[in-house]
Design a protein around this motif. Sequence first.
Motif, PDB file in Angstrom:
ATOM      1  N   UNK A   1      -1.091   4.555 -61.345  1.00 17.56           N
ATOM      2  CA  UNK A   1      -1.632   3.342 -61.519  1.00 17.56           C
ATOM      3  C   UNK A   1      -3.136   3.785 -61.998  1.00 17.56           C
ATOM      4  N   UNK A   2      -3.455   3.186 -63.345  1.00 19.69           N
ATOM      5  CA  UNK A   2      -4.487   3.858 -63.971  1.00 19.69           C
ATOM      6  C   UNK A   2      -5.899   3.203 -63.183  1.00 19.69           C
ATOM      7  N   UNK A   3      -6.696   4.171 -63.029  1.00 19.93           N
ATOM      8  CA  UNK A   3      -7.977   4.001 -62.490  1.00 19.93           C
ATOM      9  C   UNK A   3      -7.918   3.709 -61.118  1.00 19.93           C
ATOM     10  N   UNK A   4      -6.848   3.967 -60.207  1.00 22.37           N
ATOM     11  CA  UNK A   4      -6.739   3.716 -59.027  1.00 22.37           C
ATOM     12  C   UNK A   4      -6.618   5.330 -58.362  1.00 22.37           C
ATOM     13  N   UNK A   5      -7.126   5.374 -57.246  1.00 24.64           N
ATOM     14  CA  UNK A   5      -7.125   6.576 -56.506  1.00 24.64           C
ATOM     15  C   UNK A   5      -6.802   6.311 -55.092  1.00 24.64           C
ATOM     16  N   UNK A   6      -5.930   7.147 -54.493  1.00 28.68           N
ATOM     17  CA  UNK A   6      -6.073   7.017 -52.886  1.00 28.68           C
ATOM     18  C   UNK A   6      -6.654   8.081 -52.272  1.00 28.68           C
TER      19      UNK A   6
ATOM     20  N   UNK B   1       2.865   2.657 -43.859  1.00 30.92           N
ATOM     21  CA  UNK B   1       2.130   1.743 -44.318  1.00 30.92           C
ATOM     22  C   UNK B   1       2.270   1.600 -45.921  1.00 30.92           C
ATOM     23  N   UNK B   2       2.345   0.262 -46.413  1.00 25.35           N
ATOM     24  CA  UNK B   2       2.260  -0.033 -47.669  1.00 25.35           C
ATOM     25  C   UNK B   2       0.771   0.350 -48.124  1.00 25.35           C
ATOM     26  N   UNK B   3       0.434   1.141 -49.377  1.00 22.78           N
ATOM     27  CA  UNK B   3      -0.846   1.407 -49.893  1.00 22.78           C
ATOM     28  C   UNK B   3      -1.428   0.326 -50.783  1.00 22.78           C
ATOM     29  N   UNK B   4      -2.397  -0.158 -50.602  1.00 23.06           N
ATOM     30  CA  UNK B   4      -2.790  -1.410 -51.244  1.00 23.06           C
ATOM     31  C   UNK B   4      -3.945  -0.907 -52.341  1.00 23.06           C
ATOM     32  N   UNK B   5      -3.865  -0.882 -53.627  1.00 27.10           N
ATOM     33  CA  UNK B   5      -4.990  -0.707 -54.488  1.00 27.10           C
ATOM     34  C   UNK B   5      -5.954  -1.879 -54.567  1.00 27.10           C
ATOM     35  N   UNK B   6      -6.953  -1.526 -55.104  1.00 27.74           N
ATOM     36  CA  UNK B   6      -8.126  -2.426 -54.971  1.00 27.74           C
ATOM     37  C   UNK B   6      -7.978  -3.790 -55.621  1.00 27.74           C
ATOM     38  N   UNK B   7      -7.193  -3.708 -56.742  1.00 25.81           N
ATOM     39  CA  UNK B   7      -6.996  -4.822 -57.657  1.00 25.81           C
ATOM     40  C   UNK B   7      -6.297  -5.763 -57.012  1.00 25.81           C
ATOM     41  N   UNK B   8      -5.004  -5.200 -56.292  1.00 27.13           N
ATOM     42  CA  UNK B   8      -4.045  -6.158 -55.294  1.00 27.13           C
ATOM     43  C   UNK B   8      -4.851  -6.480 -54.014  1.00 27.13           C
ATOM     44  N   UNK B   9      -5.788  -5.645 -53.302  1.00 23.19           N
ATOM     45  CA  UNK B   9      -6.327  -6.268 -52.310  1.00 23.19           C
ATOM     46  C   UNK B   9      -7.509  -7.472 -52.734  1.00 23.19           C
ATOM     47  N   UNK B  10      -7.927  -7.246 -53.795  1.00 22.48           N
ATOM     48  CA  UNK B  10      -8.822  -8.539 -54.340  1.00 22.48           C
ATOM     49  C   UNK B  10      -7.855  -9.783 -54.462  1.00 22.48           C
ATOM     50  N   UNK B  11      -6.848  -9.431 -54.978  1.00 22.93           N
ATOM     51  CA  UNK B  11      -5.751 -10.602 -55.003  1.00 22.93           C
ATOM     52  C   UNK B  11      -5.329 -11.195 -53.740  1.00 22.93           C
ATOM     53  N   UNK B  12      -5.087 -10.563 -52.825  1.00 21.69           N
ATOM     54  CA  UNK B  12      -4.956 -10.801 -51.345  1.00 21.69           C
ATOM     55  C   UNK B  12      -6.082 -11.462 -50.499  1.00 21.69           C
ATOM     56  N   UNK B  13      -7.072 -10.989 -50.890  1.00 20.84           N
ATOM     57  CA  UNK B  13      -8.371 -11.639 -50.403  1.00 20.84           C
ATOM     58  C   UNK B  13      -8.550 -12.967 -51.115  1.00 20.84           C
ATOM     59  N   UNK B  14      -8.267 -13.165 -52.261  1.00 20.44           N
ATOM     60  CA  UNK B  14      -8.222 -14.238 -52.932  1.00 20.44           C
ATOM     61  C   UNK B  14      -7.271 -15.411 -52.486  1.00 20.44           C
ATOM     62  N   UNK B  15      -6.085 -14.827 -51.926  1.00 20.06           N
ATOM     63  CA  UNK B  15      -5.162 -15.871 -51.424  1.00 20.06           C
ATOM     64  C   UNK B  15      -5.547 -16.431 -49.940  1.00 20.06           C
ATOM     65  N   UNK B  16      -6.489 -15.599 -49.251  1.00 21.89           N
ATOM     66  CA  UNK B  16      -6.769 -15.901 -47.825  1.00 21.89           C
ATOM     67  C   UNK B  16      -8.488 -15.690 -47.928  1.00 21.89           C
ATOM     68  N   UNK B  17      -9.158 -16.541 -48.732  1.00 27.51           N
ATOM     69  CA  UNK B  17     -10.738 -16.367 -48.562  1.00 27.51           C
ATOM     70  C   UNK B  17     -11.374 -16.301 -47.230  1.00 27.51           C
ATOM     71  N   UNK B  18     -10.689 -17.170 -46.522  1.00 26.02           N
ATOM     72  CA  UNK B  18     -11.546 -17.387 -45.189  1.00 26.02           C
ATOM     73  C   UNK B  18     -10.892 -16.267 -44.062  1.00 26.02           C
ATOM     74  N   UNK B  19      -9.718 -15.871 -44.271  1.00 29.56           N
ATOM     75  CA  UNK B  19      -9.102 -14.897 -43.172  1.00 29.56           C
ATOM     76  C   UNK B  19      -8.410 -14.010 -43.865  1.00 29.56           C
ATOM     77  N   UNK B  20      -8.788 -12.831 -44.443  1.00 30.47           N
ATOM     78  CA  UNK B  20      -8.078 -11.750 -44.832  1.00 30.47           C
ATOM     79  C   UNK B  20      -6.837 -11.221 -44.022  1.00 30.47           C
ATOM     80  N   UNK B  21      -6.906 -11.394 -42.773  1.00 29.21           N
ATOM     81  CA  UNK B  21      -5.677 -11.045 -42.042  1.00 29.21           C
ATOM     82  C   UNK B  21      -4.829 -12.007 -41.844  1.00 29.21           C
ATOM     83  N   UNK B  22      -4.970 -13.272 -42.390  1.00 30.11           N
ATOM     84  CA  UNK B  22      -4.041 -14.247 -42.335  1.00 30.11           C
ATOM     85  C   UNK B  22      -2.514 -13.349 -42.377  1.00 30.11           C
TER      86      UNK B  22
END
Length: 679
Positions: free
Chosen positions: A301-306, A344-365
Amino acid sequence: MKNIPHLGKSLVVLILVLFISSCSKNDDANPKTDDEIGNTDDDPTTLPNIVALAESVDMLSTLMDAIELADADLVQTLSADGQLTIFAPTNDAFNALLDQLEGFEKLEDFDEEEEKALLAEILKYHVISGTVALSSDLSDGKVLETLQTESLKVNVDGSVFITDKTDDLSEVVSADNNASNGVVHIVDKVLVPQAALDILFPKPSIVEIVVETEQLSLLEEAVLKVGLDEDLNAEGPFTLFAPTDKAIEELFELLGDSFTSFDDFDNFLELQILKQILLYHVVSGNITSNELSPGTVPTLLENENIEVIASNDTFVIGDASDIDANLEEIDKEASNGVVHIIDKILIPQEVQDFLDALNPDDPNTGIPTIKELLEDSDELTFLKEALELTGLLDTLGEEGPYTVFAPTGETINFLFGLLGESFTKLEDFDLDFEIDLLRQVLSYHVVPGVFTANDLVIGDLNTLLNDDTIAVGYVNNAFFLQDALGLNVSFRVTDIPAGNGVIHTINRVMVPQSVIDTIVSRTESTITRILDRLDPEHKELAIAACLLVHESFEDILNTEFTFFLPTNQAFLDLFDQLDGIDSLADFDTEEELKLLGTILTYHYIEGTKAKSTQLTNGQELITYQGEKLNINTNGGIQLIDQTGEPSNVTSPDIEVLSGVIHIVDKVLLPKQALNKLDM
């Protein structure tokens, strides 16, 4: 064409058979010497060539049959003038190979052209062209380039061995058999090149490994869903960090109720996110577990590192989330790379930002709480039931956040041993006092706040148990915990994510100081009642041996001591064995009270402070009473008294003033007491 079995020794055997089976006339039990072969004359004009020499040796008859069957040109090569070195397998080597192959009982079974070509490749792998390498030239570690083009390696360890691509050793059993055009070394195993291994036992591709691995069935669905199977079937090489089905199910929970399977990824954006996640699990190159090292690694995934992170004696994989992935299974070799299975599923930063946007008040929802994880875990069933009994399970379902150090099921035996033989199962905690004691122990395993493995630092962690803290230490590149017993506790699995915190599993129940004090206090109460009934002659010795924790007796402590202090239950068990003794009140004669003094002083070692680390297997300790105790350290610390029955040290190294107390689960009996008790 015959069916050729897969992998392992069968491959080696097949290759060996193919190479050597043309020699099968008969094998000698012992290899011929130079004199027996008749080639001691170093004059090349009088020596036979390699083919003639081999034909004259019975134990190489299968080799010659194989050469003639596989490649007539090779016969010419080995007969012509030149400088050659041959490693010649014996008939037995070929027979051993044939014995392990299905469908190949004799050389004549290699009758297809592709089988003959394979046999020729194997035979050429035994030939070194352009040099006459005598045994004196075969030094340890030397690499030899073969006529087949692949290399062999020399290993000298008492004898001379040749290592092929199977990494199995072939011993030179008869060296320096001279010929007019070279030298023959007879070996006890057919040598197999990588080209033959690849043909006979082709490795599956990365996609085939995913398809064939049961716990990766959801990953297979995902790869096919986004069309990534063609990419992962390419030449590569690639390294795939493959999440298990359970890990992928947690992805669905992260994404919310709208995603329960990959069928729910049905628009371009959703499919793009899924493909990004999958590409983030793939790294260019064949990186085995031995080649992992701390640092960032670019993914497909371009520009994404583990991030590869050292953890104890292994590694974890970091992504854009707060939770690292553990390696569950490593080094599944593929034809185009390697697969490591992760939890565990590895989450790239771009997808993590998307998940945070889905749950802005509680990222652990959507992530289960600690309570829910414990309820679903088979490994932590006892912990869940204990928390439920003590009313703490509901606490771990609240907002928190909390960090739980969770002892796994079998480790609870340590707590049972500490509390005495009357505790063997959770149902034995049936009194309010006992349940409260269990609640204290469990509260000691819960820390307010979230502490991942990366957050740990040397120091103390506050727990839910008031002022009782857990010490965090660091040794050999790994963190450990230390409880009030002073014993180290190791991590098993770290960073299990929860909606209200994180769980780390550990290898032992931890014991807080408050619980130790309670256990010691209750044990002392038994001893105190006994002492109150002793005659003056024994009372001072028993006080020095048993009541060293009371400040009113500090003036007695002029020397170091070691005391093995039985639990209440241990005394009750002893009373059960005595006729007419059901309680302490039954010790009501002068003789019986002296007997108690004799027993107590048998638990006391004067003049030495022997911690558990100083107790060795087979050691003898001379007690104040005068008789010996024997130490057994196989599987824990045990004391062997004059009954021959072991007493387990359930709580070691309780330091008291100038001495040390070890709590034991059996009253120790000297011969003097046994004689009086008629036991």
